[in-house]
Design a protein around this motif. Sequence first.
Motif, PDB file in Angstrom:
ATOM      1  N   ARG A   1       0.824  -1.215   0.000  1.00  0.00           N
ATOM      2  CA  ARG A   1       0.000   0.000   0.000  1.00  0.00           C
ATOM      3  C   ARG A   1       0.858   1.266   0.000  1.00  0.00           C
ATOM      4  NH1 ARG A   1      -2.853  -2.381   4.239  1.00  0.00           N
ATOM      5  NH2 ARG A   1      -2.103  -0.706   5.599  1.00  0.00           N
ATOM      6  N   CYS A   2       2.051   1.171   0.615  1.00  0.00           N
ATOM      7  CA  CYS A   2       2.928   2.342   0.675  1.00  0.00           C
ATOM      8  C   CYS A   2       3.479   2.730  -0.689  1.00  0.00           C
ATOM      9  CB  CYS A   2       4.105   2.065   1.615  1.00  0.00           C
ATOM     10  SG  CYS A   2       3.646   2.027   3.339  1.00  0.00           S
ATOM     11  N   LEU A   3       3.384   1.841  -1.639  1.00  0.00           N
ATOM     12  CA  LEU A   3       3.946   2.108  -2.957  1.00  0.00           C
ATOM     13  C   LEU A   3       2.994   2.907  -3.835  1.00  0.00           C
ATOM     14  CD1 LEU A   3       5.497  -1.403  -3.654  1.00  0.00           C
ATOM     15  CD2 LEU A   3       6.584   0.595  -2.604  1.00  0.00           C
ATOM     16  N   GLY A   4       1.855   3.282  -3.296  1.00  0.00           N
ATOM     17  CA  GLY A   4       0.904   4.107  -4.024  1.00  0.00           C
ATOM     18  C   GLY A   4       1.301   5.567  -3.991  1.00  0.00           C
ATOM     19  N   THR A   5       0.366   6.429  -4.310  1.00  0.00           N
ATOM     20  CA  THR A   5       0.642   7.876  -4.319  1.00  0.00           C
ATOM     21  C   THR A   5      -0.290   8.587  -3.356  1.00  0.00           C
ATOM     22  OG1 THR A   5      -0.905   8.183  -6.155  1.00  0.00           O
ATOM     23  CG2 THR A   5       1.413   7.850  -6.717  1.00  0.00           C
ATOM     24  N   GLU A   6       0.097   9.787  -2.984  1.00  0.00           N
ATOM     25  CA  GLU A   6      -0.751  10.616  -2.138  1.00  0.00           C
ATOM     26  C   GLU A   6      -0.604  12.069  -2.585  1.00  0.00           C
ATOM     27  OE1 GLU A   6       2.369  11.481   1.527  1.00  0.00           O
ATOM     28  OE2 GLU A   6       0.468  10.458   1.900  1.00  0.00           O
ATOM     29  N   LYS A   7      -1.535  12.903  -2.217  1.00  0.00           N
ATOM     30  CA  LYS A   7      -1.473  14.311  -2.603  1.00  0.00           C
ATOM     31  C   LYS A   7      -0.399  15.044  -1.825  1.00  0.00           C
ATOM     32  CE  LYS A   7      -6.223  14.885  -4.220  1.00  0.00           C
ATOM     33  NZ  LYS A   7      -7.478  15.666  -4.060  1.00  0.00           N
ATOM     34  N   ALA A   8       0.282  15.933  -2.519  1.00  0.00           N
ATOM     35  CA  ALA A   8       1.281  16.765  -1.864  1.00  0.00           C
ATOM     36  C   ALA A   8       0.592  17.851  -1.064  1.00  0.00           C
ATOM     37  CB  ALA A   8       2.228  17.374  -2.909  1.00  0.00           C
ATOM     38  N   THR A   9       1.376  18.675  -0.376  1.00  0.00           N
ATOM     39  CA  THR A   9       0.795  19.666   0.524  1.00  0.00           C
ATOM     40  C   THR A   9      -0.045  20.707  -0.202  1.00  0.00           C
ATOM     41  OG1 THR A   9       2.875  20.891   0.370  1.00  0.00           O
ATOM     42  CG2 THR A   9       2.613  19.393   2.234  1.00  0.00           C
ATOM     43  N   ASP A  10       0.264  20.968  -1.480  1.00  0.00           N
ATOM     44  CA  ASP A  10      -0.528  21.964  -2.206  1.00  0.00           C
ATOM     45  C   ASP A  10      -1.796  21.367  -2.797  1.00  0.00           C
ATOM     46  OD1 ASP A  10       0.431  20.392  -4.211  1.00  0.00           O
ATOM     47  OD2 ASP A  10       1.653  21.949  -5.168  1.00  0.00           O
ATOM     48  N   ALA A  11      -2.008  20.070  -2.586  1.00  0.00           N
ATOM     49  CA  ALA A  11      -3.231  19.355  -2.991  1.00  0.00           C
ATOM     50  C   ALA A  11      -3.413  19.325  -4.505  1.00  0.00           C
ATOM     51  CB  ALA A  11      -4.470  19.982  -2.339  1.00  0.00           C
ATOM     52  N   LYS A  12      -2.387  19.701  -5.259  1.00  0.00           N
ATOM     53  CA  LYS A  12      -2.499  19.681  -6.717  1.00  0.00           C
ATOM     54  C   LYS A  12      -1.634  18.574  -7.312  1.00  0.00           C
ATOM     55  CE  LYS A  12      -3.485  24.629  -7.149  1.00  0.00           C
ATOM     56  NZ  LYS A  12      -3.033  25.918  -7.727  1.00  0.00           N
ATOM     57  N   GLU A  13      -0.431  18.434  -6.768  1.00  0.00           N
ATOM     58  CA  GLU A  13       0.475  17.424  -7.286  1.00  0.00           C
ATOM     59  C   GLU A  13       0.397  16.159  -6.434  1.00  0.00           C
ATOM     60  OE1 GLU A  13       4.340  19.000  -7.452  1.00  0.00           O
ATOM     61  OE2 GLU A  13       3.848  20.637  -8.828  1.00  0.00           O
ATOM     62  N   THR A  14       0.805  15.062  -7.027  1.00  0.00           N
ATOM     63  CA  THR A  14       0.882  13.813  -6.284  1.00  0.00           C
ATOM     64  C   THR A  14       2.335  13.349  -6.263  1.00  0.00           C
ATOM     65  OG1 THR A  14       0.445  12.501  -8.268  1.00  0.00           O
ATOM     66  CG2 THR A  14      -1.452  13.135  -6.909  1.00  0.00           C
ATOM     67  N   ARG A  15       2.672  12.622  -5.217  1.00  0.00           N
ATOM     68  CA  ARG A  15       4.030  12.104  -5.116  1.00  0.00           C
ATOM     69  C   ARG A  15       3.978  10.710  -4.505  1.00  0.00           C
ATOM     70  NH1 ARG A  15       5.697  12.321   0.203  1.00  0.00           N
ATOM     71  NH2 ARG A  15       4.553  13.722   1.574  1.00  0.00           N
ATOM     72  N   LYS A  16       5.015   9.956  -4.750  1.00  0.00           N
ATOM     73  CA  LYS A  16       5.096   8.622  -4.186  1.00  0.00           C
ATOM     74  C   LYS A  16       5.449   8.706  -2.708  1.00  0.00           C
ATOM     75  CE  LYS A  16       6.512   6.200  -8.405  1.00  0.00           C
ATOM     76  NZ  LYS A  16       7.568   5.376  -9.043  1.00  0.00           N
ATOM     77  N   ARG A  17       4.777   7.886  -1.911  1.00  0.00           N
ATOM     78  CA  ARG A  17       5.105   7.826  -0.494  1.00  0.00           C
ATOM     79  C   ARG A  17       6.362   6.994  -0.280  1.00  0.00           C
ATOM     80  NH1 ARG A  17      -0.183   5.127   1.687  1.00  0.00           N
ATOM     81  NH2 ARG A  17       0.633   5.688   3.729  1.00  0.00           N
ATOM     82  N   ALA A  18       6.479   5.925  -1.070  1.00  0.00           N
ATOM     83  CA  ALA A  18       7.644   5.050  -0.989  1.00  0.00           C
ATOM     84  C   ALA A  18       7.850   4.401  -2.349  1.00  0.00           C
ATOM     85  CB  ALA A  18       7.431   3.974   0.082  1.00  0.00           C
ATOM     86  N   GLU A  19       9.060   3.945  -2.579  1.00  0.00           N
ATOM     87  CA  GLU A  19       9.342   3.292  -3.848  1.00  0.00           C
ATOM     88  C   GLU A  19      10.382   2.201  -3.658  1.00  0.00           C
ATOM     89  OE1 GLU A  19      11.327   5.641  -6.810  1.00  0.00           O
ATOM     90  OE2 GLU A  19      12.360   6.868  -5.297  1.00  0.00           O
ATOM     91  N   VAL A  20      10.415   1.305  -4.634  1.00  0.00           N
ATOM     92  CA  VAL A  20      11.418   0.247  -4.656  1.00  0.00           C
ATOM     93  C   VAL A  20      12.351   0.516  -5.824  1.00  0.00           C
ATOM     94  CG1 VAL A  20      11.840  -2.228  -4.906  1.00  0.00           C
ATOM     95  CG2 VAL A  20       9.826  -1.423  -3.643  1.00  0.00           C
ATOM     96  N   VAL A  21      13.639   0.465  -5.565  1.00  0.00           N
ATOM     97  CA  VAL A  21      14.641   0.632  -6.608  1.00  0.00           C
ATOM     98  C   VAL A  21      15.489  -0.630  -6.657  1.00  0.00           C
ATOM     99  CG1 VAL A  21      16.683   1.920  -7.359  1.00  0.00           C
ATOM    100  CG2 VAL A  21      14.713   3.139  -6.391  1.00  0.00           C
ATOM    101  N   THR A  22      15.594  -1.223  -7.832  1.00  0.00           N
ATOM    102  CA  THR A  22      16.404  -2.431  -8.009  1.00  0.00           C
ATOM    103  C   THR A  22      17.644  -2.065  -8.796  1.00  0.00           C
ATOM    104  OG1 THR A  22      14.385  -3.789  -8.012  1.00  0.00           O
ATOM    105  CG2 THR A  22      16.400  -4.808  -8.848  1.00  0.00           C
TER     106      THR A  22
END
Length: 461
Positions: free
Chosen positions: A334-355
């Motif tokens: 679930r953490c790999l999804g997105t959420e709204k940034a503080t300005d409520a316009k942009e979205t950003r990843k909460r967490a990601e996996v890098v291989t």
Amino acid sequence: MADASSQTVSEVDVVVLGGGISGVSMAYHLKTKCPDKTFAVLEGRGEIGGTWSLFQYPGIRSDSDMHTFGFGWKPWNKTSVISPGADIMAYLKEAVVEHELDQYIHMGKHVATAAFDSTTNKWTLTTRDGMQYVCRWLHMATGYYRYDEGYTPEWDGVEQFKGEIVHPQKWTDDIAYQGKKVVIIGSGATAVTLVPSLVEGGAEHVTMLQRSPGYYFSLPGKGDIIDHAITKILPERLSHWVVRMKYIVFQQAQFMFAKTLPKVNLNEVALPSCKLLTDHTRLAGRCVQVTKWIFAAQTKLLTPRGFDIATHFTPKYNVWDERVCVVPDADFFRCLGTEKATDAKETRKRAEVVTDHIDKFTEAGIMLKSGHELEADLIVTATGLNLLNNFPCNAMGITVDGVPYDAPQAMVHRGVMISDVPCMSFTVGYANGMHACHLRTSLASSILLLPPPPPSLSQIG
């Protein structure tokens, strides 16, 4: 707990080293199965619990269900099946008090040497504070890894990094990660636990950096509908046994399907004529494929749409070639999804996996071999444990009639005893089911029911 500081020599029938899960379980079995035997549990630290007392990183929890991880003689009665470390510690302390095991546990007794004398068939243990314990049987419940430090690989440029680097084994409450960019190196149970915990705790962004993918499987953190039905219908102890057996059967069935069944040569087994059953290669391939498909299907269901599963969650090895990590309630996915940034316009990843592979550390973070740089304020090296030297003795010097014990020259019998080291047994953790560890602990205590060993040749002469 018992205080042995006023004594210089204490003689008992059995000494158990380690006050973790295995040590507490051994104490219970000795008390109940061998009431005529005297024993002492020596714990080198100031608290029981072993791993669950040592590790303090955010979100620490069990990596298997508590019905099998816990004791068969002490029902796990909490709603959580995948349980937080604090609940496990409370459970262990409660078990010790309920069964009056605290009188046998001696804290702060770190054994430095253990010497076996075949003329007396006894062990003499010497602690760092100068106490001696003499016993007929020695049981090692000290685990399989070093408590003083975790495993950290050597990387180029570590000294250049301007942020903080910490191994989960050394995590303390004063480590601040809120509002920071965190990179977790590793993809095992610790890393998968840390990612959702740090995100929930307020980290700005969390990256799990792995060299290669592993297998993860999500289970209900508070049990499934079958568990709840059994608990409501049956009495407590009976429901505990039934649920425990359910998890044991499930664990062993899926492990056998993935690992054991494909290795069975059905051409050598008398079975009714059936092309599928007699074609071992075909059956083995289907078992492996079906197991991989189940894991892949769940991963696809739980990860965000468009997530690169092929790169990040498709291992090159088969299921159970390495240990599978449990994910309670899909919190990691679930953490790999997105959420709204503080300005409520942009979205950003909460967490990601890098291989990728680490090239070197930089002032701002980690430079990967792909040329991409991961920025970080805090780097967590969830890169594993340091195994004990001279297992299962570590720094403790063990001798048999003056001859030092050398692990590479020894053989293990039934996962409990060691060749050429008399009157000693050990228990360690598990690979695919904690119930196996509890069974070995029970077996080790049952050995004490056997007649005493015959006198040595030197005594006869």
